[in-house]
Structure formats: structure tokens, C-alpha cells
Design a protein around this motif. Structure first.
Motif, PDB file in Angstrom:
ATOM      1  N   HIS A   1       0.851  -1.198   0.000  1.00 16.30           N
ATOM      2  CA  HIS A   1       0.000   0.000   0.000  1.00 16.30           C
ATOM      3  C   HIS A   1       0.881   1.239   0.000  1.00 16.30           C
ATOM      4  O   HIS A   1       1.948   1.266   0.615  1.00 16.30           O
ATOM      5  CB  HIS A   1      -0.981  -0.011   1.168  1.00 16.30           C
ATOM      6  CG  HIS A   1      -0.369  -0.013   2.545  1.00 16.30           C
ATOM      7  ND1 HIS A   1       0.042   1.136   3.166  1.00 16.30           N
ATOM      8  CD2 HIS A   1      -0.111  -1.023   3.418  1.00 16.30           C
ATOM      9  CE1 HIS A   1       0.514   0.840   4.368  1.00 16.30           C
ATOM     10  NE2 HIS A   1       0.448  -0.471   4.548  1.00 16.30           N
TER      11      HIS A   1
ATOM     12  N   ASP B 159       6.392   0.858   7.231  1.00 18.95           N
ATOM     13  CA  ASP B 159       5.017   0.482   6.804  1.00 18.95           C
ATOM     14  C   ASP B 159       4.544   1.405   5.698  1.00 18.95           C
ATOM     15  O   ASP B 159       3.876   2.380   5.951  1.00 18.95           O
ATOM     16  CB  ASP B 159       4.101   0.553   8.033  1.00 18.95           C
ATOM     17  CG  ASP B 159       2.690   0.074   7.750  1.00 18.95           C
ATOM     18  OD1 ASP B 159       2.493  -0.576   6.709  1.00 18.95           O
ATOM     19  OD2 ASP B 159       1.795   0.367   8.551  1.00 18.95           O
TER      20      ASP B 159
ATOM     21  N   GLU C 214       4.056  -6.319   3.834  1.00 17.88           N
ATOM     22  CA  GLU C 214       3.932  -5.602   5.122  1.00 17.88           C
ATOM     23  C   GLU C 214       5.123  -5.987   6.012  1.00 17.88           C
ATOM     24  O   GLU C 214       5.676  -7.088   5.882  1.00 17.88           O
ATOM     25  CB  GLU C 214       2.629  -6.006   5.827  1.00 17.88           C
ATOM     26  CG  GLU C 214       1.362  -5.485   5.161  1.00 17.88           C
ATOM     27  CD  GLU C 214       1.007  -4.051   5.552  1.00 17.88           C
ATOM     28  OE1 GLU C 214       1.744  -3.452   6.369  1.00 17.88           O
ATOM     29  OE2 GLU C 214       0.016  -3.539   5.015  1.00 17.88           O
TER      30      GLU C 214
HETATM   31 ZN   LIG Z   1       0.865  -1.446   6.348  1.00 16.00          ZN
END
Ligand SMILES: [Zn+2]
Length: 394
Positions: A73, A105, A165
Motif C-alpha cells: 500500500h 510500513d 507488510e
Molecule cells: Zn501497512
């Protein structure tokens, strides 16, 4: 003295885009699109309704066969109210660490994947690598929900997917899912001296909440259990409640929000059905006997799907080899992996560099050690895709 990670310049670039979920991510997407375009790789963008955000999907290598999808993401959580020692949107390298929002992240994984594009192409990869980069992961997996709808109908779907992730390169085959429901309880107003003429929305809400608490206790005591999850049972709670007007009025309305965090193998819809049935079959008739308009109304939020990959799926052994691991596990946090697995039918694991303990915090960082391990992972992936065809195993 080891050299700097090769992904460093791209990480610095990606951190420089403020892609907090409430902002547009289009500048970052434009950068990646241009980067790929410079290598002759076409990107497909899947926008949100307003055109302010986009997912990017691209295939490196032969487009006529199934390959390995690398997913990440592009959005990050806000820095509001956090004490940072440096600008969160300017990567800072110090003591073999990179600081900045999204370093752990999870922009570093995306950067590492992009940094290997020249090698993929030079060595003429035989198994394609697909990139799936999403928006709005941090606010309900909104981008990936759209992206998988497009992916599941593609003529050539990825054979497997790795969601990068931060797991410190641990191989994660499962995580819990989350279902959220708002429950509006409609009662009937009356003077508080005439309780028998009213329907007390707060009290009926309490009845249903007590029933739910009983269910949750039972899950905790009797299972089902999954010992690979750190909280090995399904949990449920009410986190918010509001209702009533004054102590001398029988309350007409009450609203509460509940959340189920269920084990990977548990169907949350079946659990929720039990709650709904109890409300409608057991509690509601009493309410309607006083006022026909009284009752429960359920407003469901699209769930965050659990990840529940079979340990025998080839993707598990494959990613273990890339990560240099011989075990797999499950985690407490949710990811987009469940969408790829359950909605698009692509066997998926979560594995990426960086420590989840760093995510969402002030002074978020990733260590050079994790970056080097992430690059070693990608190098093994490059060695595979450049020499073998996943489709026929040669
Ligand atoms: Zn994440």
C-alpha cells in the motif's frame, strides 16, 4: 564497510510524497508510473470515485503467463499529534537506519521491488512479476478492494501474491479478519412514570449487548481456538454507545458499534447471523408488542477479510525459500492479503522487511540490516523468475 542498500534512493523518493490516507497519492503513483515507463513497462491505474487516488498494477516480463505478484500500500498513517525529531516526509539516514513516515510500513518494500526492475529486464525474466500498489489501506483497504475486483477478471491472474507488510521477513500465512456493525435501536418515547407505555431503547440495547458478551465469553472459554494466533480465539466487543435524552424520558433511540475480530478459519457472517437472529426472534417481539415501529436496525461495514492460506500451498514454501525461513506464523494485525486470497483467489502470504513495532509511531524507521535482508529476498526472487518458468515448473 558494507555498501548502502541499492533501494535507498527510491525509498528517499517515496518518503518525500505525503501520502497520508486523507491526501491524494497521485504524485507518488505518477512517479512510479514514470519510473516503469522509462523501462518500457505499462501501468494500469484503478482510480477511486473522485479520481484523487489510484491503485497501480503493472506486469514486468511476459504478459501471457501467470507470475508472482508483489503488493504494497502506498498510503501512510497521519503524523498528527506525534513528536518527530525530523521531518516525517523527508527520509533521514542516520546510524544505518532510515527515518520517515512509511519507512517500515511499507514504502521500503515497494522501493526494493522497483529497484530490481532493471535486473529483471536485463536477465530477461521468464516468470513475470506483477506489481499491485494500492491506496487507502490504512482506512479500510478501500483501494485494494477495487483493485482485486479488476484483478479477479484479468485473463492472466497472478499465480501467487506476496504482501510486503513489515514482518521482519517472517512468513505469515494467516491473520484475523474484522467485521464492524452499527446497531440502531429504535424504541418508543414515553414519560418515565409510564415505562410500560414506552419501549426503552437503551435497555433493549443492553439486552443484546449482554447476549453478545455471553457469546464472546463462550468463544474465549470453549473456542474454536487457533494456537498460531497470539490471541487464539475470536473476540467481540462494543466500543461505542449513545442514547437517551433525559432521566425522566423513556429513551426513543440508542446506537452502538460492535466489532468482531475473528480467527482466520471462522466465518464472521455466521456469528453475526446468530446475533441478528437473537435480536429479531427473541428481543424484538417484546418491543413490537408495545410499539410496532420499535426494533433493531443493522448497518454493516464491508469487512476486512481474514487471511487463511493453507500451509501446503506452494506459495508458502516458495516464500520461505526467498526469506531464508523454515517456519511460518500468523499475526494479529490485518492486511490486504485476505482480499487477494479470498476475493481474487490468489494464494497469498505476508512477508516484508521492517518491524511492525515501528509502524504508525513517531520517528518510524527501518534498519539497513532489514533493507539488506529485503534486498537479499528480492535477489532470490530475481534468480528464480529469471531462470525458471513458474507456470510449467521448468
Ligand atoms: Zn501497512
Amino acid at each position: 564497510m558494507p555498501t548502502d542498500p541499492i533501494s535507498l534512493p527510491i525509498i528517499e523518493k517515496l518518503i518525500g510524497f505525503d501520502t497520508t490516507s486523507r491526501e491524494s497519492n497521485l504524485d507518488l503513483i505518477a512517479y512510479i508510473r514514470q519510473y516503469l515507463d522509462d523501462f518500457g513497462i505499462e501501468s494500469r491505474l484503478v482510480h477511486d470515485d473522485d479520481g484523487r487516488k489510484a491503485n497501480l498494477y503493472a506486469t514486468v516480463g511476459p504478459a501471457d503467463r501467470r507470475g508472482i505478484c508483489l503488493s504494497g500500500h502506498t498510503d501512510v498513517v497521519p503524523v498528527d499529534g506525534q513528536e518527530w525529531d525530523s521531518d516525517p516526509f523527508q527520509a533521514l539516514v542516520r546510524d544505518e537506519k532510515i527515518f520517515g513516515r512509511g519507512t517500515a510500513d511499507m514504502k521500503s518494500f515497494i522501493a526494493i521491488a522497483l529497484a530490481f526492475v532493471p535486473q529483471f529486464l536485463e536477465r530477461r525474466l521468464r516468470t513475470p512479476v506483477h506489481f499491485a500498489f494500492s491506496y487507502d489501506e490504512e482506512v479500510g483497504h478501500l483501494g485494494a478492494k477495487r483493485l482485486v475486483e479488476v484483478m479477479k477478471d484479468m485473463p492472466v491472474k497472478p499465480a501467487m501474491c506476496i504482501v510486503g507488510e513489515p514482518t521482519s521477513l517472517g512468513v505469515i500465512i494467516g491473520h484475523k479478519g474484522k467485521k464492524k456493525v452499527r446497531i440502531n435501536v429504535h424504541g418508543h418515547e414515553a414519560h418515565s412514570s409510564l415505562t410500560h407505555e414506552g419501549v426503552n431503547a437503551i435497555e433493549y440495547a443492553a439486552r443484546l449487548i449482554a447476549f453478545m458478551q455471553g457469546m464472546a465469553r463462550k468463544w474465549q472459554n470453549e473456542g474454536p481456538f487457533d494456537d498460531e494466533c497470539d490471541v487464539p480465539f475470536t473476540t467481540m466487543q462494543v466500543g461505542l454507545i449513545q442514547g437517551g435524552t433525559a432521566p425522566n424520558i423513556v429513551p426513543k433511540s440508542c446506537v452502538f458499534d460492535m466489532e468482531i475480530r475473528h480467527l482466520p478459519a471462522v466465518d464472521p457472517e455466521a456469528l453475526f447471523d446468530e446475533i441478528r437472529r437473537h435480536a429479531q426472534d427473541v428481543i424484538e417481539p417484546e418491543m413490537k408488542a408495545v410499539a410496532a415501529s420499535a426494533g433493531f436496525e443493522f448497518v454493516e461495514t464491508p469487512p476486512n477479510l481474514a487471511l487463511n492460506t493453507d500451509p501446503d500451498e506452494p506459495v508458502v514454501a516458495f516464500v520461505k525459500r526467498l526469506a531464508g525461513q523454515n517456519k511460518h506464523g500468523k499475526v494479529g494485525f490485518g492486511t490486504e492479503a485476505g482480499l487477494f486470497q479470498q476475493r481474487a483467489g490468489i494464494p497469498t502470504v505476508v512477508c516484508g522487511p521492517g518491524d511492525i513495532g515501528q509502524a504508525h509511531k513517531p520517528n518510524e524507521f527501518i534498519t539497513f540490516d532489514q533493507l539488506r535482508k529485503g534486498e537479499a529476498f528480492m535477489q532470490r526472487l530475481a534468480d528464480y523468475v529469471c531462470t525458471k518458468d513458474l507456470a510449467d515448473g521448468t
